[in-house]
Design a protein around this motif. Structure first.
Motif, PDB file in Angstrom:
ATOM      1  N   GLN A  18       0.805  -1.229   0.000  1.00 18.03           N
ATOM      2  CA  GLN A  18       0.000   0.000   0.000  1.00 18.03           C
ATOM      3  C   GLN A  18       0.841   1.284   0.000  1.00 18.03           C
ATOM      4  OE1 GLN A  18      -3.523   0.147  -0.130  1.00 18.03           O
ATOM      5  NE2 GLN A  18      -3.151  -1.966  -0.745  1.00 18.03           N
ATOM      6  N   GLU A  19       2.092   1.192  -0.462  1.00 20.69           N
ATOM      7  CA  GLU A  19       2.968   2.368  -0.472  1.00 20.69           C
ATOM      8  C   GLU A  19       2.410   3.522  -1.301  1.00 20.69           C
ATOM      9  OE1 GLU A  19       5.784  -1.032   0.511  1.00 20.69           O
ATOM     10  OE2 GLU A  19       4.052  -0.772  -0.801  1.00 20.69           O
ATOM     11  N   ASP A  20       1.810   3.235  -2.462  1.00 15.74           N
ATOM     12  CA  ASP A  20       1.275   4.323  -3.298  1.00 15.74           C
ATOM     13  C   ASP A  20       0.162   5.074  -2.577  1.00 15.74           C
ATOM     14  OD1 ASP A  20       3.059   3.816  -5.335  1.00 15.74           O
ATOM     15  OD2 ASP A  20       1.650   2.601  -6.508  1.00 15.74           O
ATOM     16  N   LYS A  21      -0.714   4.357  -1.906  1.00 19.23           N
ATOM     17  CA  LYS A  21      -1.787   4.995  -1.145  1.00 19.23           C
ATOM     18  C   LYS A  21      -1.204   5.823   0.004  1.00 19.23           C
ATOM     19  CE  LYS A  21      -6.130   3.923   1.222  1.00 19.23           C
ATOM     20  NZ  LYS A  21      -7.052   2.821   1.599  1.00 19.23           N
ATOM     21  N   ALA A  22      -0.194   5.279   0.683  1.00 20.07           N
ATOM     22  CA  ALA A  22       0.460   6.015   1.772  1.00 20.07           C
ATOM     23  C   ALA A  22       1.159   7.261   1.241  1.00 20.07           C
ATOM     24  CB  ALA A  22       1.460   5.116   2.490  1.00 20.07           C
ATOM     25  N   ARG A  23       1.803   7.126   0.087  1.00 23.07           N
ATOM     26  CA  ARG A  23       2.510   8.266  -0.513  1.00 23.07           C
ATOM     27  C   ARG A  23       1.513   9.374  -0.880  1.00 23.07           C
ATOM     28  NH1 ARG A  23       5.602   5.438  -3.696  1.00 23.07           N
ATOM     29  NH2 ARG A  23       7.481   5.581  -2.431  1.00 23.07           N
ATOM     30  N   ARG A  24       0.353   9.008  -1.413  1.00 19.40           N
ATOM     31  CA  ARG A  24      -0.656  10.023  -1.744  1.00 19.40           C
ATOM     32  C   ARG A  24      -1.078  10.783  -0.492  1.00 19.40           C
ATOM     33  NH1 ARG A  24      -2.337   5.995  -5.247  1.00 19.40           N
ATOM     34  NH2 ARG A  24      -3.971   5.242  -3.856  1.00 19.40           N
ATOM     35  N   GLY A  45      10.095  -2.919   1.879  1.00 18.77           N
ATOM     36  CA  GLY A  45       8.956  -2.082   1.514  1.00 18.77           C
ATOM     37  C   GLY A  45       8.838  -0.897   2.444  1.00 18.77           C
ATOM     38  N   GLY A  46       7.789  -0.113   2.252  1.00 23.05           N
ATOM     39  CA  GLY A  46       7.551   1.041   3.096  1.00 23.05           C
ATOM     40  C   GLY A  46       8.210   2.311   2.589  1.00 23.05           C
ATOM     41  N   LEU A  47       8.052   3.361   3.357  1.00 19.03           N
ATOM     42  CA  LEU A  47       8.526   4.705   3.003  1.00 19.03           C
ATOM     43  C   LEU A  47       9.121   5.373   4.232  1.00 19.03           C
ATOM     44  CD1 LEU A  47       5.104   5.749   1.467  1.00 19.03           C
ATOM     45  CD2 LEU A  47       7.088   5.063   0.139  1.00 19.03           C
ATOM     46  N   TRP A  48      10.040   6.313   4.016  1.00 13.25           N
ATOM     47  CA  TRP A  48      10.567   7.131   5.105  1.00 13.25           C
ATOM     48  C   TRP A  48      10.323   8.598   4.760  1.00 13.25           C
ATOM     49  CZ3 TRP A  48      15.981   5.413   7.255  1.00 13.25           C
ATOM     50  CH2 TRP A  48      15.872   4.131   7.806  1.00 13.25           C
ATOM     51  N   TYR A  49      10.010   9.380   5.785  1.00 16.36           N
ATOM     52  CA  TYR A  49       9.777  10.819   5.630  1.00 16.36           C
ATOM     53  C   TYR A  49      10.549  11.603   6.677  1.00 16.36           C
ATOM     54  CZ  TYR A  49       5.863   9.931   2.493  1.00 16.36           C
ATOM     55  OH  TYR A  49       5.092   9.537   1.439  1.00 16.36           O
ATOM     56  N   ILE A  58       7.437   4.476   7.699  1.00 19.16           N
ATOM     57  CA  ILE A  58       6.187   3.763   7.445  1.00 19.16           C
ATOM     58  C   ILE A  58       6.570   2.391   6.918  1.00 19.16           C
ATOM     59  CG2 ILE A  58       4.016   3.736   6.181  1.00 19.16           C
ATOM     60  CD1 ILE A  58       4.236   6.815   6.048  1.00 19.16           C
ATOM     61  N   GLY A  59       6.434   1.386   7.776  1.00 20.43           N
ATOM     62  CA  GLY A  59       6.775   0.024   7.416  1.00 20.43           C
ATOM     63  C   GLY A  59       5.558  -0.713   6.894  1.00 20.43           C
ATOM     64  N   THR A  60       5.797  -1.882   6.312  1.00 19.82           N
ATOM     65  CA  THR A  60       4.700  -2.725   5.839  1.00 19.82           C
ATOM     66  C   THR A  60       4.679  -4.001   6.659  1.00 19.82           C
ATOM     67  OG1 THR A  60       6.074  -3.803   4.167  1.00 19.82           O
ATOM     68  CG2 THR A  60       4.867  -1.838   3.489  1.00 19.82           C
ATOM     69  N   GLU A  61       3.482  -4.482   6.950  1.00 20.90           N
ATOM     70  CA  GLU A  61       3.352  -5.735   7.679  1.00 20.90           C
ATOM     71  C   GLU A  61       1.946  -6.280   7.516  1.00 20.90           C
ATOM     72  OE1 GLU A  61       4.232  -4.987  11.773  1.00 20.90           O
ATOM     73  OE2 GLU A  61       2.516  -3.711  12.056  1.00 20.90           O
ATOM     74  N   ASP A  62       1.844  -7.585   7.666  1.00 21.01           N
ATOM     75  CA  ASP A  62       0.550  -8.244   7.595  1.00 21.01           C
ATOM     76  C   ASP A  62       0.140  -8.845   8.929  1.00 21.01           C
ATOM     77  OD1 ASP A  62       0.053  -7.723   4.848  1.00 21.01           O
ATOM     78  OD2 ASP A  62       1.509  -9.278   4.343  1.00 21.01           O
ATOM     79  N   ASN A  63       1.102  -9.056   9.822  1.00 16.97           N
ATOM     80  CA  ASN A  63       0.827  -9.694  11.103  1.00 16.97           C
ATOM     81  C   ASN A  63       0.881  -8.651  12.215  1.00 16.97           C
ATOM     82  OD1 ASN A  63       0.642 -11.246  13.375  1.00 16.97           O
ATOM     83  ND2 ASN A  63       2.310 -12.639  12.854  1.00 16.97           N
ATOM     84  N   ILE A  64      -0.252  -8.061  12.522  1.00 14.12           N
ATOM     85  CA  ILE A  64      -0.312  -6.980  13.512  1.00 14.12           C
ATOM     86  C   ILE A  64       0.114  -7.454  14.897  1.00 14.12           C
ATOM     87  CG2 ILE A  64      -1.853  -5.309  14.625  1.00 14.12           C
ATOM     88  CD1 ILE A  64      -1.172  -4.753  11.657  1.00 14.12           C
TER      89      ILE A  64
END
Length: 131
Positions: A18-24, A45-49, A58-64
Protein backbone atom coordinates in the motif's frame (compact mmCIF):
# COMPACT_ATOMS: atom_id res chain seq x y z
CA UNK A 1 21.47 4.33 33.56
CA UNK A 2 20.59 5.13 29.95
CA UNK A 3 21.36 8.64 28.72
CA UNK A 4 18.77 9.49 26.08
CA UNK A 5 19.74 12.25 23.64
CA UNK A 6 16.61 12.62 21.50
CA UNK A 7 13.79 10.85 19.71
CA UNK A 8 15.24 9.76 16.35
CA UNK A 9 12.18 8.34 14.60
CA UNK A 10 8.76 6.81 15.03
CA UNK A 11 7.60 3.87 12.92
CA UNK A 12 4.01 3.23 11.97
CA UNK A 13 2.75 0.49 9.68
CA UNK A 14 0.60 0.00 6.60
CA UNK A 15 -0.53 -3.20 4.87
CA UNK A 16 1.99 -4.72 2.47
CA UNK A 17 1.76 -3.24 -1.03
CA UNK A 18 0.00 0.00 0.00
CA UNK A 19 2.97 2.37 -0.47
CA UNK A 20 1.28 4.32 -3.30
CA UNK A 21 -1.79 5.00 -1.14
CA UNK A 22 0.46 6.01 1.77
CA UNK A 23 2.51 8.27 -0.51
CA UNK A 24 -0.66 10.02 -1.74
CA UNK A 25 -1.64 10.73 1.86
CA UNK A 26 1.71 11.57 3.50
CA UNK A 27 3.28 13.37 0.50
CA UNK A 28 0.34 14.86 -1.37
CA UNK A 29 -2.08 15.63 1.47
CA UNK A 30 0.08 16.01 4.60
CA UNK A 31 2.98 17.56 2.68
CA UNK A 32 5.86 15.58 4.20
CA UNK A 33 9.15 15.20 2.34
CA UNK A 34 9.98 11.61 1.43
CA UNK A 35 13.59 10.60 2.07
CA UNK A 36 15.44 7.58 0.70
CA UNK A 37 15.58 4.42 2.79
CA UNK A 38 18.98 2.78 3.33
CA UNK A 39 19.75 0.29 0.57
CA UNK A 40 19.71 -2.64 3.03
CA UNK A 41 16.09 -1.90 4.00
CA UNK A 42 14.49 -1.18 0.61
CA UNK A 43 13.44 -4.83 0.11
CA UNK A 44 11.27 -4.56 3.25
CA UNK A 45 8.96 -2.08 1.51
CA UNK A 46 7.55 1.04 3.10
CA UNK A 47 8.53 4.71 3.00
CA UNK A 48 10.57 7.13 5.10
CA UNK A 49 9.78 10.82 5.63
CA UNK A 50 11.41 13.79 7.29
CA UNK A 51 9.07 15.40 9.81
CA UNK A 52 10.47 18.38 11.74
CA UNK A 53 13.84 17.22 13.15
CA UNK A 54 12.97 13.50 13.28
CA UNK A 55 11.92 10.84 10.80
CA UNK A 56 8.63 9.04 10.26
CA UNK A 57 9.17 5.47 9.05
CA UNK A 58 6.19 3.76 7.44
CA UNK A 59 6.78 0.02 7.42
CA UNK A 60 4.70 -2.73 5.84
CA UNK A 61 3.35 -5.74 7.68
CA UNK A 62 0.55 -8.24 7.59
CA UNK A 63 0.83 -9.69 11.10
CA UNK A 64 -0.31 -6.98 13.51
CA UNK A 65 0.31 -9.21 16.56
CA UNK A 66 4.07 -8.94 15.84
CA UNK A 67 3.98 -5.28 14.86
CA UNK A 68 7.09 -3.35 13.80
CA UNK A 69 5.65 -0.14 15.26
CA UNK A 70 8.14 1.50 17.61
CA UNK A 71 9.89 4.65 18.75
CA UNK A 72 13.65 4.84 18.28
CA UNK A 73 15.76 6.82 20.70
CA UNK A 74 19.25 8.12 20.04
CA UNK A 75 21.47 7.35 23.02
CA UNK A 76 25.07 7.65 24.16
CA UNK A 77 27.28 4.61 24.78
CA UNK A 78 25.11 2.00 23.07
CA UNK A 79 27.37 -0.96 23.92
CA UNK A 80 27.30 -0.17 27.65
CA UNK A 81 23.50 0.12 27.51
CA UNK A 82 23.28 -3.25 25.75
CA UNK A 83 25.38 -4.89 28.48
CA UNK A 84 23.29 -3.19 31.16
CA UNK A 85 20.02 -4.46 29.66
CA UNK A 86 21.37 -7.98 29.23
CA UNK A 87 22.41 -8.07 32.91
CA UNK A 88 18.77 -7.26 33.70
CA UNK A 89 17.55 -10.21 31.58
CA UNK A 90 16.27 -8.06 28.73
CA UNK A 91 16.45 -9.92 25.40
CA UNK A 92 18.27 -7.87 22.77
CA UNK A 93 17.51 -8.15 19.04
CA UNK A 94 20.30 -7.09 16.71
CA UNK A 95 18.91 -5.04 13.83
CA UNK A 96 19.94 -4.96 10.17
CA UNK A 97 23.07 -2.83 9.81
CA UNK A 98 22.55 0.54 8.15
CA UNK A 99 25.33 3.03 7.41
CA UNK A 100 26.19 5.66 9.99
CA UNK A 101 24.76 4.04 13.09
CA UNK A 102 24.81 1.11 15.45
CA UNK A 103 21.43 -0.10 16.72
CA UNK A 104 19.45 -2.81 18.46
CA UNK A 105 15.94 -3.26 19.79
CA UNK A 106 14.21 -4.97 22.67
CA UNK A 107 10.67 -5.65 23.81
CA UNK A 108 9.29 -4.27 27.05
CA UNK A 109 7.23 -6.57 29.32
CA UNK A 110 4.10 -5.62 27.34
CA UNK A 111 5.51 -6.52 23.88
CA UNK A 112 6.22 -2.92 22.89
CA UNK A 113 9.31 -2.72 20.71
CA UNK A 114 11.91 -0.05 21.59
CA UNK A 115 14.88 0.72 19.36
CA UNK A 116 18.07 2.34 20.64
CA UNK A 117 20.69 3.72 18.29
CA UNK A 118 23.95 5.59 18.38
CA UNK A 119 25.17 7.67 15.47
CA UNK A 120 28.71 6.92 14.36
CA UNK A 121 31.14 9.79 14.27
CA UNK A 122 32.38 10.57 10.74
CA UNK A 123 35.90 9.31 10.11
CA UNK A 124 38.55 11.92 10.79
CA UNK A 125 36.56 13.60 13.56
CA UNK A 126 37.30 13.33 17.22
CA UNK A 127 35.70 14.38 20.46
CA UNK A 128 37.01 17.54 22.03
CA UNK A 129 36.81 18.33 25.70
CA UNK A 130 34.03 20.69 26.65
CA UNK A 131 35.13 23.83 28.44
Amino acid sequence: MIKFKRLDHVQICIPTGQEDKARRFYTDIIGLTEIPKPEALIANGGLWYRIADIQLHIGTEDNISKSKRHPAFEVENLEAIKKYLITHNVNIKEEIRIPGQQRFSFMDPFDNRIELLEKEKPEGTRETAKE
